[in-house]
Design a protein around this motif. Structure first.
Motif, PDB file in Angstrom:
ATOM      1  N   MET A  16       0.724  -1.232  -0.013  1.00 11.77           N
ATOM      2  CA  MET A  16      -0.084   0.009  -0.148  1.00 11.77           C
ATOM      3  C   MET A  16       0.793   1.211  -0.213  1.00 11.77           C
ATOM      4  N   LEU A  17       1.779   1.323   0.620  1.00 13.50           N
ATOM      5  CA  LEU A  17       2.719   2.464   0.706  1.00 13.50           C
ATOM      6  C   LEU A  17       3.431   2.663  -0.591  1.00 13.50           C
ATOM      7  N   VAL A  18       3.929   1.498  -1.166  1.00 11.50           N
ATOM      8  CA  VAL A  18       4.511   1.755  -2.705  1.00 11.50           C
ATOM      9  C   VAL A  18       3.590   2.295  -3.697  1.00 11.50           C
ATOM     10  N   GLY A  19       2.131   1.748  -3.400  1.00 13.47           N
ATOM     11  CA  GLY A  19       1.226   1.994  -4.495  1.00 13.47           C
ATOM     12  C   GLY A  19       0.840   3.643  -4.315  1.00 13.47           C
ATOM     13  N   ALA A  20       0.698   3.939  -2.901  1.00 11.27           N
ATOM     14  CA  ALA A  20       0.618   5.453  -2.892  1.00 11.27           C
ATOM     15  C   ALA A  20       1.736   6.207  -3.169  1.00 11.27           C
ATOM     16  N   LEU A  21       3.019   5.764  -3.135  1.00 12.19           N
ATOM     17  CA  LEU A  21       3.960   6.658  -3.330  1.00 12.19           C
ATOM     18  C   LEU A  21       4.011   6.702  -5.047  1.00 12.19           C
ATOM     19  N   SER A  22       3.632   5.788  -5.807  1.00 15.81           N
ATOM     20  CA  SER A  22       3.410   5.602  -7.195  1.00 15.81           C
ATOM     21  C   SER A  22       2.359   6.663  -7.741  1.00 15.81           C
ATOM     22  N   LEU A  25       3.829  10.009  -7.092  1.00 14.99           N
ATOM     23  CA  LEU A  25       4.801  10.335  -8.295  1.00 14.99           C
ATOM     24  C   LEU A  25       3.835  10.825  -9.643  1.00 14.99           C
ATOM     25  N   GLY A  26       2.913   9.998  -9.644  1.00 18.95           N
ATOM     26  CA  GLY A  26       2.066  10.330 -10.956  1.00 18.95           C
ATOM     27  C   GLY A  26       1.470  11.809 -10.973  1.00 18.95           C
ATOM     28  N   ALA A  27       1.056  12.206  -9.849  1.00 22.26           N
ATOM     29  CA  ALA A  27       0.320  13.263  -9.355  1.00 22.26           C
ATOM     30  C   ALA A  27       1.382  14.441  -9.590  1.00 22.26           C
ATOM     31  N   LEU A  28       2.431  14.431  -9.070  1.00 18.41           N
ATOM     32  CA  LEU A  28       3.567  15.210  -9.327  1.00 18.41           C
ATOM     33  C   LEU A  28       3.917  15.379 -10.775  1.00 18.41           C
ATOM     34  N   THR A  44      -1.549   8.019 -16.267  1.00 15.62           N
ATOM     35  CA  THR A  44      -2.029   6.417 -16.712  1.00 15.62           C
ATOM     36  C   THR A  44      -1.127   5.488 -16.034  1.00 15.62           C
ATOM     37  N   LYS A  45       0.108   5.435 -16.407  1.00 15.20           N
ATOM     38  CA  LYS A  45       0.967   4.363 -16.032  1.00 15.20           C
ATOM     39  C   LYS A  45       1.123   4.061 -14.469  1.00 15.20           C
ATOM     40  N   PRO A  46       1.773   5.252 -14.037  1.00 11.63           N
ATOM     41  CA  PRO A  46       1.993   5.147 -12.217  1.00 11.63           C
ATOM     42  C   PRO A  46       0.732   5.149 -11.568  1.00 11.63           C
ATOM     43  N   GLN A  47      -0.344   5.922 -12.157  1.00 11.39           N
ATOM     44  CA  GLN A  47      -1.761   5.479 -11.207  1.00 11.39           C
ATOM     45  C   GLN A  47      -2.179   4.563 -11.249  1.00 11.39           C
ATOM     46  N   THR A  48      -2.046   3.712 -12.617  1.00  7.22           N
ATOM     47  CA  THR A  48      -2.419   2.288 -12.482  1.00  7.22           C
ATOM     48  C   THR A  48      -1.664   1.444 -11.955  1.00  7.22           C
ATOM     49  N   LEU A  49      -0.306   1.408 -11.938  1.00  7.87           N
ATOM     50  CA  LEU A  49       0.572   0.646 -11.022  1.00  7.87           C
ATOM     51  C   LEU A  49       0.090   1.026  -9.618  1.00  7.87           C
ATOM     52  N   GLY A  50      -0.132   2.044  -9.174  1.00  2.51           N
ATOM     53  CA  GLY A  50      -0.301   2.530  -7.705  1.00  2.51           C
ATOM     54  C   GLY A  50      -1.589   1.916  -7.392  1.00  2.51           C
ATOM     55  N   LEU A  51      -2.870   1.954  -8.053  1.00  3.59           N
ATOM     56  CA  LEU A  51      -4.079   1.491  -7.874  1.00  3.59           C
ATOM     57  C   LEU A  51      -3.929  -0.114  -7.542  1.00  3.59           C
ATOM     58  N   LEU A  52      -3.111  -0.786  -8.755  1.00  2.00           N
ATOM     59  CA  LEU A  52      -2.933  -2.054  -8.367  1.00  2.00           C
ATOM     60  C   LEU A  52      -2.092  -2.631  -7.325  1.00  2.00           C
ATOM     61  N   LEU A  53      -1.275  -1.946  -6.808  1.00  2.00           N
ATOM     62  CA  LEU A  53      -0.313  -2.337  -5.651  1.00  2.00           C
ATOM     63  C   LEU A  53      -1.094  -1.940  -4.266  1.00  2.00           C
TER      64      LEU A  53
END
Length: 118
Positions: A16-22, A25-28, A44-53
């Motif tokens: 969850m922490l790695v997903g939130a960090l992703s 970073l996508g928002a930044l 798209t990519k960091p947000q999707t990865l973050g959500l999946l994590l």
């Protein structure tokens, strides 16, 4: 084999922490990147990865029925995010919002119909 609940809690917290960090970073990237294609990449990519994590970390903590629902949410996100990004990029390209001087390769130059059809 029974896994220790402390290990499951730790793995869930890390995911969850790695997903939130992703997601952060996508928002930044949305704020900092200068052009539309770069912002679409960050959206798209960091947000999707973050959500999946985050979903994977949550799935470790809930019952199996809820974990299957989270799997379906993740699958839906993976299927829809690239389609939406492609449609947004195509619309922006047609509308002239993409700065051609920032593109390394413009594969759509001369291939997009002028009449508005796909």
């Amino acid at each position: 084999m029974i896994i220790d609940p402390v290990v499951i809690d730790a793995a869930s917290a890390v995911l969850m922490l790695v997903g939130a960090l992703s997601c952060l970073l996508g928002a930044l990237g949305l704020v900092r990147l200068p052009d539309l294609p770069g912002r679409m990449q960050a959206a798209t990519k960091p947000q999707t990865l973050g959500l999946l994590l985050i979903l994977a970390g949550t799935a470790l903590r809930v019952e199996m029925e809820s974990a299957v629902t989270l799997l379906l949410v993740g699958l839906f996100q993976v299927i829809t995010a690239p389609v939406i990004a492609q449609l947004l990029g195509r619309s922006a390209y047609r509308g002239g919002s993409v700065r051609s001087e920032l593109l390394v390769v413009d594969e759509l130059a001369g291939k997009m119909p002028e009449d508005g059809s796909s």
